[in-house]
Design an enzyme around this catalytic site. Structure first.
Site, PDB file in Angstrom:
ATOM      1  N   ARG A  91       5.966  15.271  56.774  1.00  0.00           N
ATOM      2  CA  ARG A  91       5.732  15.768  58.138  1.00  0.00           C
ATOM      3  C   ARG A  91       7.050  16.215  58.765  1.00  0.00           C
ATOM      4  O   ARG A  91       7.120  17.228  59.456  1.00  0.00           O
ATOM      5  CB  ARG A  91       5.130  14.666  59.009  1.00  0.00           C
ATOM      6  CG  ARG A  91       3.727  14.304  58.667  1.00  0.00           C
ATOM      7  CD  ARG A  91       3.248  13.200  59.621  1.00  0.00           C
ATOM      8  NE  ARG A  91       1.978  12.706  59.145  1.00  0.00           N
ATOM      9  CZ  ARG A  91       1.724  11.451  58.808  1.00  0.00           C
ATOM     10  NH1 ARG A  91       2.637  10.519  58.944  1.00  0.00           N
ATOM     11  NH2 ARG A  91       0.545  11.108  58.364  1.00  0.00           N
ATOM     12  N   PHE A 119      -7.650  19.064  57.077  1.00  0.00           N
ATOM     13  CA  PHE A 119      -7.828  17.636  56.750  1.00  0.00           C
ATOM     14  C   PHE A 119      -6.836  16.815  57.590  1.00  0.00           C
ATOM     15  O   PHE A 119      -6.062  16.012  57.070  1.00  0.00           O
ATOM     16  CB  PHE A 119      -7.569  17.350  55.252  1.00  0.00           C
ATOM     17  CG  PHE A 119      -8.362  18.218  54.307  1.00  0.00           C
ATOM     18  CD1 PHE A 119      -9.683  17.899  53.994  1.00  0.00           C
ATOM     19  CD2 PHE A 119      -7.803  19.356  53.741  1.00  0.00           C
ATOM     20  CE1 PHE A 119     -10.419  18.697  53.109  1.00  0.00           C
ATOM     21  CE2 PHE A 119      -8.528  20.148  52.859  1.00  0.00           C
ATOM     22  CZ  PHE A 119      -9.835  19.825  52.544  1.00  0.00           C
ATOM     23  N   ASP A 144     -10.841  18.835  60.745  1.00  0.00           N
ATOM     24  CA  ASP A 144     -11.311  17.717  59.918  1.00  0.00           C
ATOM     25  C   ASP A 144     -12.827  17.678  60.057  1.00  0.00           C
ATOM     26  O   ASP A 144     -13.368  18.006  61.117  1.00  0.00           O
ATOM     27  CB  ASP A 144     -10.707  16.389  60.395  1.00  0.00           C
ATOM     28  CG  ASP A 144     -10.775  15.295  59.329  1.00  0.00           C
ATOM     29  OD1 ASP A 144      -9.719  14.923  58.788  1.00  0.00           O
ATOM     30  OD2 ASP A 144     -11.899  14.816  59.053  1.00  0.00           O
ATOM     31  N   SER A 145     -13.514  17.287  58.990  1.00  0.00           N
ATOM     32  CA  SER A 145     -14.980  17.259  59.078  1.00  0.00           C
ATOM     33  C   SER A 145     -15.472  16.060  59.889  1.00  0.00           C
ATOM     34  O   SER A 145     -16.623  16.027  60.303  1.00  0.00           O
ATOM     35  CB  SER A 145     -15.590  17.219  57.674  1.00  0.00           C
ATOM     36  OG  SER A 145     -15.068  16.122  56.966  1.00  0.00           O
ATOM     37  N   ALA A 166     -13.928  20.091  64.616  1.00  0.00           N
ATOM     38  CA  ALA A 166     -14.649  19.240  63.658  1.00  0.00           C
ATOM     39  C   ALA A 166     -15.491  20.159  62.783  1.00  0.00           C
ATOM     40  O   ALA A 166     -16.576  20.589  63.176  1.00  0.00           O
ATOM     41  CB  ALA A 166     -15.528  18.239  64.394  1.00  0.00           C
ATOM     42  N   ASP A 193      -4.176  18.850  52.965  1.00  0.00           N
ATOM     43  CA  ASP A 193      -3.959  17.461  52.527  1.00  0.00           C
ATOM     44  C   ASP A 193      -5.306  16.760  52.382  1.00  0.00           C
ATOM     45  O   ASP A 193      -5.644  15.873  53.161  1.00  0.00           O
ATOM     46  CB  ASP A 193      -3.062  16.740  53.555  1.00  0.00           C
ATOM     47  CG  ASP A 193      -2.723  15.325  53.109  1.00  0.00           C
ATOM     48  OD1 ASP A 193      -2.804  15.029  51.898  1.00  0.00           O
ATOM     49  OD2 ASP A 193      -2.367  14.508  53.982  1.00  0.00           O
ATOM     50  N   CYS A 213      -3.526  13.554  46.565  1.00  0.00           N
ATOM     51  CA  CYS A 213      -3.240  12.111  46.574  1.00  0.00           C
ATOM     52  C   CYS A 213      -4.101  11.394  45.536  1.00  0.00           C
ATOM     53  O   CYS A 213      -4.240  10.176  45.576  1.00  0.00           O
ATOM     54  CB  CYS A 213      -3.439  11.516  47.965  1.00  0.00           C
ATOM     55  SG  CYS A 213      -5.099  11.681  48.599  1.00  0.00           S
TER      56      CYS A 213
HETATM   57  N1  SAH Z   1      -3.373  14.751  56.458  1.00  0.00           N
HETATM   58  C1  SAH Z   1      -3.792  13.472  56.957  1.00  0.00           C
HETATM   59  C2  SAH Z   1      -4.535  12.640  55.954  1.00  0.00           C
HETATM   60  C3  SAH Z   1      -5.767  13.298  55.385  1.00  0.00           C
HETATM   61  S1  SAH Z   1      -6.969  12.167  54.855  1.00  0.00           S
HETATM   62  C4  SAH Z   1      -2.564  12.731  57.510  1.00  0.00           C
HETATM   63  O1  SAH Z   1      -1.436  13.224  57.438  1.00  0.00           O
HETATM   64  O2  SAH Z   1      -2.748  11.642  58.035  1.00  0.00           O
HETATM   65  C5  SAH Z   1      -8.284  13.206  54.436  1.00  0.00           C
HETATM   66  C6  SAH Z   1      -9.129  13.699  55.603  1.00  0.00           C
HETATM   67  O3  SAH Z   1     -10.000  14.712  55.103  1.00  0.00           O
HETATM   68  C7  SAH Z   1     -10.040  12.665  56.252  1.00  0.00           C
HETATM   69  O4  SAH Z   1      -9.725  12.551  57.608  1.00  0.00           O
HETATM   70  C8  SAH Z   1     -11.457  13.201  56.065  1.00  0.00           C
HETATM   71  O5  SAH Z   1     -12.289  13.026  57.209  1.00  0.00           O
HETATM   72  C9  SAH Z   1     -11.203  14.674  55.847  1.00  0.00           C
HETATM   73  N2  SAH Z   1     -12.215  15.411  55.062  1.00  0.00           N
HETATM   74  C10 SAH Z   1     -12.871  14.991  53.953  1.00  0.00           C
HETATM   75  N3  SAH Z   1     -13.659  15.986  53.481  1.00  0.00           N
HETATM   76  C11 SAH Z   1     -13.497  17.056  54.294  1.00  0.00           C
HETATM   77  C12 SAH Z   1     -14.033  18.384  54.323  1.00  0.00           C
HETATM   78  N4  SAH Z   1     -14.887  18.802  53.407  1.00  0.00           N
HETATM   79  N5  SAH Z   1     -13.625  19.211  55.309  1.00  0.00           N
HETATM   80  C13 SAH Z   1     -12.744  18.797  56.244  1.00  0.00           C
HETATM   81  N6  SAH Z   1     -12.212  17.550  56.268  1.00  0.00           N
HETATM   82  C14 SAH Z   1     -12.582  16.686  55.313  1.00  0.00           C
END
Ligand code: SAH
Length: 394
Positions: A208, A224, A246-247, A273, A298, A338
């Protein structure tokens, strides 16, 4: 009675190289009828001592805590391991939000502890660590010597269901505290009770900070976003605008409140969302002035197990292909995986295949990984899980 796990002939080799797992297939027989979570003595077919570890039902049948016969697993043991872990973090200069214990990386397989100011969030990934939680909490309070006032234990999602353990989430020390933590001078709420994992992903801290240095004047898409970490760093870096996606509606609420905490009423930020693939399909394209020129991808671990590897690699390829196709010329892509089951080369191949499909010219600027407070035990290379690339897209 002595609880002993006796290995099959020749199956002691990995333990002699200090790899901390005993797979169930390596076991000849078990003596003394240990309960799940008990400490057992592991010996070779010839009866040689190999280690003390936590036993449980499953493919990883024993997690070795020590390879020294004279080390009993008692209060002194927990204090010693936690003190070493804490010394490492002090050496790193970490004080606000950080991972204090990273499982095998800190010779404590099955245990994760994250620190948020004066609150520690502890997760057991093995029955043995669950059984030992009170002893660990006691040792932790002692080692942290007043710096930790609250210990929240959270393991409902990380413990094997078949162990038949009850939902034991709760405070082992102190109680509900101020949930605002700091990272590089930025603030964020940590929802350790309701959030994913321990409530915040401390493993992206360094990445970050790197993103912040590229954000100036850019139109940023944080895909995400979860709690919005990359978003508020981009804001501080002087981004022209930041869109967080984020979803999960809950993640979007947390992202909004975290951005608000640092940049109240700042019109540069908007959160959506929505599903990532849908958003990428419908967002403006590469030649559109409304498009993005800094994109973060991510996603959650696409492969939790090896069997899912093929689909996971497809997922990374598809996701990255959309970003390469849409990012504006001169754009920068931060892309991560990850998944422990996906190695660095496999991830790179997926990303480079996606780049080739888009026909764009792409350069690697940085190769990223997990930070130093998520150390990799050299005898347990599987502990390396976070991989990232920063790419310049012409
Ligand atoms: N980048 C974040 C961590 C990501 S964790 C950080 O720095 O803290 C992964 C995230 O992806 C979760 O919040 C989850 O809700 C989201 N996610 C999972 N599937 C998804 C999709 N199809 N579309 C959008 N978001 C999604």
């Amino acid at each position: 009675m002595n609880k002993v796990v006796v290995l099959k002939k020749g199956k002691e080799e990995s333990l002699r190289r200090f790899h901390p797992w005993v797979f169930s297939g390596a076991i000849h027989h078990i003596e003394g009828q240990p309960d799940e979570g008990d400490v057992v003595r592991v010996v070779s077919a010839g009866g040689d001592f190999l280690g003390w570890g936590h036993v449980q039902i499953g493919s990883i049948a024993v997690r070795i805590l020590t390879f020294h016969e004279a080390d009993p697993i008692d209060a002194t043991f927990w204090r010693h391991r936690l003190r070493v872990a804490y010394d490492v973090r002090r050496t790193l200069g970490l004080t606000d939000s950080y991972r204090l214990v990273h499982g095998e990386g800190d010779d404590l397989p099955g245990l994760v502890i994250d620190i948020y100011g004066s609150t520690a969030v502890m997760q057991a990934h093995s029955v043995g660590m669950h059984v030992s939680r009170h002893a660990i909490a006691e040792a932790l309070a002692e080692v942290m010597n007043g710096k930790v006032e609250n210990i929240y234990y959270k393991s409902e999602t990380t413990l094997p269901y078949k162990a038949g353990l009850h939902d034991e989430n709760g405070y082992l020390l102190g109680g509900p505290a101020d949930d605002v933590a700091y990272e590089n001078g930025l603030r964020f709420h940590v929802d350790w009770m309701g959030g994913q994992k321990t409530g915040f992903f401390v493993d992206q801290r360094d990445n970050r900070a790197l993103l912040e240095t590229y954000a100036h004047g850019r139109r940023v898409l944080n895909m995400f976003c979860y709690t919005g970490g990359f978003s508020f760093y981009a804001m501080r870096g002087g981004a022209a605008l930041v869109h967080s996606v984020d979803s999960s509606a809950r993640a979007i609420d947390i992202t909004r409140s975290n951005v608000e905490l640092n940049f109240p009423d700042d019109p540069r930020h908007q959160a959506f969302a929505e599903d990532a693939f849908r958003f990428l399909d419908t967002m403006p394209g590469r030649d559109d002035a409304e498009g993005y020129d800094l994109i973060v991808l991510d996603p959650p671990a696409f492969a939790k197990h090896r069997d899912a590897l093929h689909n996971a690699l497809q997922g990374y390829r598809r996701l990255n292909a959309k970003a390469f196709q849409k990012i504006r010329p001169g754009g920068i892509l931060f892309t991560f995986s990850c998944s422990q089951a996906v190695n660095k080369d496999q991830f790179r191949t997926a990303v480079f295949t996606a780049a080739a499909q888009s026909g764009r010219s792409v350069r690697i600027l940085h190769q990223l990984h997990q930070p130093a407070d998520h150390p990799v035990n050299i005898y347990h290379p599987e502990g390396e899980y976070l991989k990232g690339l920063v790419l310049y897209v012409e």
